[in-house]
Design a protein around this motif. Structure first.
Motif, PDB file in Angstrom:
ATOM      1  N   ALA A  58     118.129  35.209  55.260  1.00 34.13           N
ATOM      2  CA  ALA A  58     116.537  35.004  55.163  1.00 34.13           C
ATOM      3  C   ALA A  58     116.175  36.247  55.618  1.00 34.13           C
ATOM      4  N   SER A  91     113.481  38.525  66.577  1.00 32.26           N
ATOM      5  CA  SER A  91     114.293  37.224  65.907  1.00 32.26           C
ATOM      6  C   SER A  91     115.383  36.829  66.922  1.00 32.26           C
ATOM      7  N   SER A 119     122.631  31.832  57.751  1.00 32.31           N
ATOM      8  CA  SER A 119     121.540  31.443  56.731  1.00 32.31           C
ATOM      9  C   SER A 119     120.212  32.505  57.498  1.00 32.31           C
ATOM     10  N   GLU A 120     120.199  32.505  58.619  1.00 27.77           N
ATOM     11  CA  GLU A 120     119.148  33.231  59.250  1.00 27.77           C
ATOM     12  C   GLU A 120     119.145  34.854  58.986  1.00 27.77           C
ATOM     13  N   SER A 180     118.467  36.283  65.850  1.00 20.59           N
ATOM     14  CA  SER A 180     119.540  36.730  65.488  1.00 20.59           C
ATOM     15  C   SER A 180     119.807  38.159  65.983  1.00 20.59           C
ATOM     16  N   ASP A 201     123.579  32.772  63.215  1.00 16.14           N
ATOM     17  CA  ASP A 201     123.510  31.871  62.068  1.00 16.14           C
ATOM     18  C   ASP A 201     123.313  32.599  60.876  1.00 16.14           C
TER      19      ASP A 201
END
Length: 134
Positions: free
Chosen positions: A53, A91, A49-50, A93, A47
């Motif tokens: 972030a 995390s 967007s992760e 990701s 992802d």
């Protein structure tokens, strides 16, 4: 995802160019290309967007740690850095990224590569501290 893929793939040509003539045969090259395609498909699942972030969070954490170091709060800065590193490692990701690159790393380890000088930190007598690299 594109940034991660770019970083990983941008380092590959220099590694290949550093090969002595005949260091890789056609089968090795084909295997590497197939592994790269598999890795790229796997990384497409991450992802973005992760990742963005995490990058923003990392910039905030870097600023906070730098401030703590500048204020002489070395122990607090070290604790924050370790805690943040553990958080990032857990995390989803980063776990996916490790899984995506695991096979490629194993393949590269088996290929004939020139010996690269590296720093062996295992014999450092001085402990490493996050504030010392600033």
């Amino acid at each position: 995802m594109k940034r991660i893929a770019f970083i990983l793939l941008s380092t590959l040509p220099s590694a290949l160019l550093a090969q002595p003539p005949g260091g890789m045969n056609q089968g090795d090259m084909q295997g590497m290309m197939a592994q790269m395609q598999k890795m790229q498909a796997c990384m497409a699942q991450i992802d973005q967007s992760e990742i963005d972030a995490l990058q923003q969070q990392g910039q905030r954490m870097e600023s906070e740690i730098n401030s703590l170091c500048a204020a002489g709060k070395r122990d607090e800065a070290q604790r924050k850095a370790i805690s943040y590193g553990m958080q990032i490692a857990q995390s989803p990701s980063m776990k996916t990224l490790r899984e995506c690159t695991r096979d490629m790393q194993a393949m590269m380890a088996q290929m004939p590569m020139p010996q690269m000088p590296y720093q062996d930190f295992s014999e450092d007598s001085q402990p490493r501290h996050v504030c010392d690299g600033l």
